[in-house]
Motif scaffolding. Structure first.
Motif, PDB file in Angstrom:
ATOM      1  N   ARG A 164       0.854  -1.198   0.000  1.00  0.00           N
ATOM      2  CA  ARG A 164       0.000   0.000   0.000  1.00  0.00           C
ATOM      3  C   ARG A 164       0.883   1.239   0.000  1.00  0.00           C
ATOM      4  O   ARG A 164       1.910   1.285   0.694  1.00  0.00           O
ATOM      5  CB  ARG A 164      -0.908   0.002   1.230  1.00  0.00           C
ATOM      6  CG  ARG A 164      -1.775   1.256   1.356  1.00  0.00           C
ATOM      7  CD  ARG A 164      -2.663   1.191   2.585  1.00  0.00           C
ATOM      8  NE  ARG A 164      -3.362   2.448   2.774  1.00  0.00           N
ATOM      9  CZ  ARG A 164      -4.472   2.809   2.147  1.00  0.00           C
ATOM     10  NH1 ARG A 164      -5.030   1.983   1.274  1.00  0.00           N
ATOM     11  NH2 ARG A 164      -5.039   3.967   2.389  1.00  0.00           N
ATOM     12  N   CYS A 165       0.518   2.224  -0.791  1.00  0.00           N
ATOM     13  CA  CYS A 165       1.233   3.502  -0.808  1.00  0.00           C
ATOM     14  C   CYS A 165       0.477   4.477   0.087  1.00  0.00           C
ATOM     15  O   CYS A 165      -0.662   4.860  -0.217  1.00  0.00           O
ATOM     16  CB  CYS A 165       1.310   4.043  -2.235  1.00  0.00           C
ATOM     17  SG  CYS A 165       2.210   5.616  -2.375  1.00  0.00           S
ATOM     18  N   GLU A 166       1.085   4.841   1.194  1.00  0.00           N
ATOM     19  CA  GLU A 166       0.437   5.743   2.149  1.00  0.00           C
ATOM     20  C   GLU A 166       0.286   7.131   1.545  1.00  0.00           C
ATOM     21  O   GLU A 166       1.139   7.611   0.791  1.00  0.00           O
ATOM     22  CB  GLU A 166       1.245   5.808   3.445  1.00  0.00           C
ATOM     23  CG  GLU A 166       1.420   4.472   4.146  1.00  0.00           C
ATOM     24  CD  GLU A 166       0.103   3.868   4.604  1.00  0.00           C
ATOM     25  OE1 GLU A 166      -0.866   4.641   4.764  1.00  0.00           O
ATOM     26  OE2 GLU A 166       0.032   2.633   4.788  1.00  0.00           O
ATOM     27  N   ARG A 167      -0.797   7.790   1.929  1.00  0.00           N
ATOM     28  CA  ARG A 167      -1.047   9.125   1.392  1.00  0.00           C
ATOM     29  C   ARG A 167      -0.020  10.133   1.883  1.00  0.00           C
ATOM     30  O   ARG A 167       0.242  11.139   1.232  1.00  0.00           O
ATOM     31  CB  ARG A 167      -2.453   9.599   1.792  1.00  0.00           C
ATOM     32  CG  ARG A 167      -3.557   8.792   1.130  1.00  0.00           C
ATOM     33  CD  ARG A 167      -4.919   9.391   1.435  1.00  0.00           C
ATOM     34  NE  ARG A 167      -5.996   8.606   0.830  1.00  0.00           N
ATOM     35  CZ  ARG A 167      -6.400   8.742  -0.415  1.00  0.00           C
ATOM     36  NH1 ARG A 167      -5.835   9.648  -1.192  1.00  0.00           N
ATOM     37  NH2 ARG A 167      -7.379   7.995  -0.884  1.00  0.00           N
ATOM     38  N   ALA A 168       0.554   9.864   3.041  1.00  0.00           N
ATOM     39  CA  ALA A 168       1.532  10.810   3.586  1.00  0.00           C
ATOM     40  C   ALA A 168       2.811  10.839   2.757  1.00  0.00           C
ATOM     41  O   ALA A 168       3.555  11.816   2.779  1.00  0.00           O
ATOM     42  CB  ALA A 168       1.862  10.455   5.026  1.00  0.00           C
ATOM     43  N   LYS A 169       3.072   9.754   2.003  1.00  0.00           N
ATOM     44  CA  LYS A 169       4.293   9.702   1.200  1.00  0.00           C
ATOM     45  C   LYS A 169       4.090  10.463  -0.093  1.00  0.00           C
ATOM     46  O   LYS A 169       3.045  10.400  -0.726  1.00  0.00           O
ATOM     47  CB  LYS A 169       4.665   8.247   0.902  1.00  0.00           C
ATOM     48  CG  LYS A 169       5.100   7.464   2.136  1.00  0.00           C
ATOM     49  CD  LYS A 169       5.548   6.073   1.752  1.00  0.00           C
ATOM     50  CE  LYS A 169       6.024   5.299   2.971  1.00  0.00           C
ATOM     51  NZ  LYS A 169       6.456   3.937   2.621  1.00  0.00           N
ATOM     52  N   PRO A 226      -0.272   7.580  -4.230  1.00  0.00           N
ATOM     53  CA  PRO A 226      -0.774   7.756  -2.860  1.00  0.00           C
ATOM     54  C   PRO A 226      -2.197   7.218  -2.710  1.00  0.00           C
ATOM     55  O   PRO A 226      -3.083   7.511  -3.507  1.00  0.00           O
ATOM     56  CB  PRO A 226      -0.725   9.266  -2.656  1.00  0.00           C
ATOM     57  CG  PRO A 226       0.323   9.739  -3.593  1.00  0.00           C
ATOM     58  CD  PRO A 226       0.231   8.844  -4.789  1.00  0.00           C
ATOM     59  N   GLY A 227      -2.374   6.372  -1.695  1.00  0.00           N
ATOM     60  CA  GLY A 227      -3.683   5.798  -1.418  1.00  0.00           C
ATOM     61  C   GLY A 227      -3.993   4.528  -2.183  1.00  0.00           C
ATOM     62  O   GLY A 227      -5.004   3.876  -1.897  1.00  0.00           O
ATOM     63  N   GLU A 255      -3.487   0.555  -3.492  1.00  0.00           N
ATOM     64  CA  GLU A 255      -3.154  -0.664  -2.742  1.00  0.00           C
ATOM     65  C   GLU A 255      -3.363  -1.895  -3.623  1.00  0.00           C
ATOM     66  O   GLU A 255      -4.255  -1.923  -4.477  1.00  0.00           O
ATOM     67  CB  GLU A 255      -4.029  -0.758  -1.496  1.00  0.00           C
ATOM     68  CG  GLU A 255      -3.769  -1.978  -0.624  1.00  0.00           C
ATOM     69  CD  GLU A 255      -4.691  -2.026   0.584  1.00  0.00           C
ATOM     70  OE1 GLU A 255      -4.471  -2.901   1.452  1.00  0.00           O
ATOM     71  OE2 GLU A 255      -5.631  -1.195   0.658  1.00  0.00           O
TER      72      GLU A 255
END
Length: 389
Positions: free
Chosen positions: A176-181, A251-252, A254
């Motif tokens: 999963r690519c976190e939104r914070a990244k 971002p976001g 998965e």
């Protein structure tokens, strides 16, 4: 004019040739072919236009009138055939097969590409995919990832078989690519995790008769962990290469899935082919038809892009061209393309000497792949003999 003289004058050309024999030629020993016929029988001649004399004379009695047996008895084949390994590393092997027909060499090539089994991902269970890669494209990319595992340790799985530890390998992928990244992340083949205990996705729920608790049922029925098997205890299953890009996530986004690998052959789908490529070529033979010296030698060396020729000093300030690296010849024919040079250099290929190259995808070493191809060809021959008998 007498009748005998008139008969001799009216003899046709075939009649005259029939009376002549190869033994009338003083330079041809008994039981041997004239040099020009022997050259056509054993070599492909490469002119500046195209290769010629490419066919193989297979009929055993083709030269019977000259006292030469063109057949290949099994004992003669055993004595003359040999395999010489020229180079070998983890993924690539180059070897020479000498004393064999092109049909047999091509049989090995086809078996290596299409009939030696491997393990590849066949079924993909996708729980979540919010990437820009469609489910079917993602599944196809996963199937083409080579796996470092010996397929001989597994069994084929038919449509009626239940996936178990003997016929199925299970991998999980959850990234999963976190939104914070900021930016995107790459999903690599190294993110595939081997599940030695089988699938973790629940297939259905079975109610226990003695209690109200439910027992989860997964997509596989492993009776034991694959890690407990001696074949995999010290050799965990994983993709051959860990840096193959599967997808890129924003971002976001998965990806969560399970991938099930089974045993198959390249004839069914290319993902089961154990080789990146398997190919062969005839041994090059370059002959200098005359001494090429001084400026002509320098010119000849410059003509060849793969540096087949070299220059040696023969004393008194003179130099001559030599054939230093004949195996490197790619038949580009640059050395004979200009007018007149075909009388100086002869390019040939040896018809029964093949340079064979195997490039493995990593599941099995190339030398093991060739041994497996030999076994498959042997089984084919035994099947034919059984049917004929």
């Amino acid at each position: 004019m007498s009748s005998s003289s008139s008969e001799s004058e009216t003899e046709t050309a075939p009649t005259i040739l029939a009376k002549c024999s190869v033994w009338d030629l003083p330079d041809v020993p008994q039981g041997q072919l004239p040099s020009h016929i022997e050259l056509q029988r054993t070599r492909v001649l490469c002119t500046y236009i195209a290769p010629t004399n490419t066919e193989k004379i297979k009929y055993g009695g083709a030269f019977a009138s000259m006292g030469v047996d063109n057949s290949v008895p099994s004992e003669k084949f055993r004595n003359n055939f040999r395999v010489e390994i020229m180079s070998l590393d983890d993924d690539t092997m180059e070897f020479d097969m000498v004393g064999i027909d092109a049909a047999v060499a091509n049989a090995f090539r086809r078996i290596l590409i299409a009939e030696v089994p491997t393990m590849a991902i066949e079924k993909v269970l996708i729980a979540n995919n919010t990437s820009i890669v469609q489910d079917e494209v993602l599944s196809h990319r996963l199937g083409l990832i080579p796996l470092k595992v010996d397929p001989r340790l597994f069994e084929y799985m038919s449509e009626n078989d239940t996936p178990n530890e003997k016929n199925t390998i299970v991998f999980s992928l959850h990234v999963r690519c976190e939104r914070a990244k900021m930016g995107r992340i790459s999903v690599k083949s190294g993110d595939l995790k081997w599940l030695p205990d089988g699938s973790e996705f629940e297939l259905a729920t079975e109610k226990s008769a003695s209690s109200s608790t439910s027992k989860p049922r997964t997509y596989t029925s492993f009776s034991c962990s694959q890690k407990s098997l001696p074949e995999f205890s010290n050799n965990p299953i994983a993709p051959t290469h860990h840096d193959i890009t599967i997808a890129r996530l924003g971002p976001g986004q998965e990806i969560e899935l399970e991938a099930h690998a089974v045993k198959g052959i390249g004839k069914t789908h290319a993902k089961w082919s154990p080789v990146a490529t398997a190919w062969y070529r005839m041994l090059p033979e370059i002959v200098l038809l005359r001494e090429i010296e001084d400026n002509e030698a320098v010119e000849l060396v410059k003509k060849c892009p793969v540096k087949v020729f070299d220059i040696e000093d023969i004393g008194k300030g003179k130099k001559r061209a030599t054939v230093a690296r004949p195996r490197a010849c790619t038949l580009c024919r640059e050395c004979i393309r200009e007018e007149g040079w075909e009388k100086n250099v002869a390019l040939r290929r040896v018809k029964d000497h093949f340079i064979f190259t195997i490039e493995s995808t990593g599941g099995l070493p190339p030398e093991v792949l060739f041994n497996e191809a030999v076994k498959i060809l042997e089984n084919k021959c035994e099947s034919v003999i059984t049917v004929l008998s």
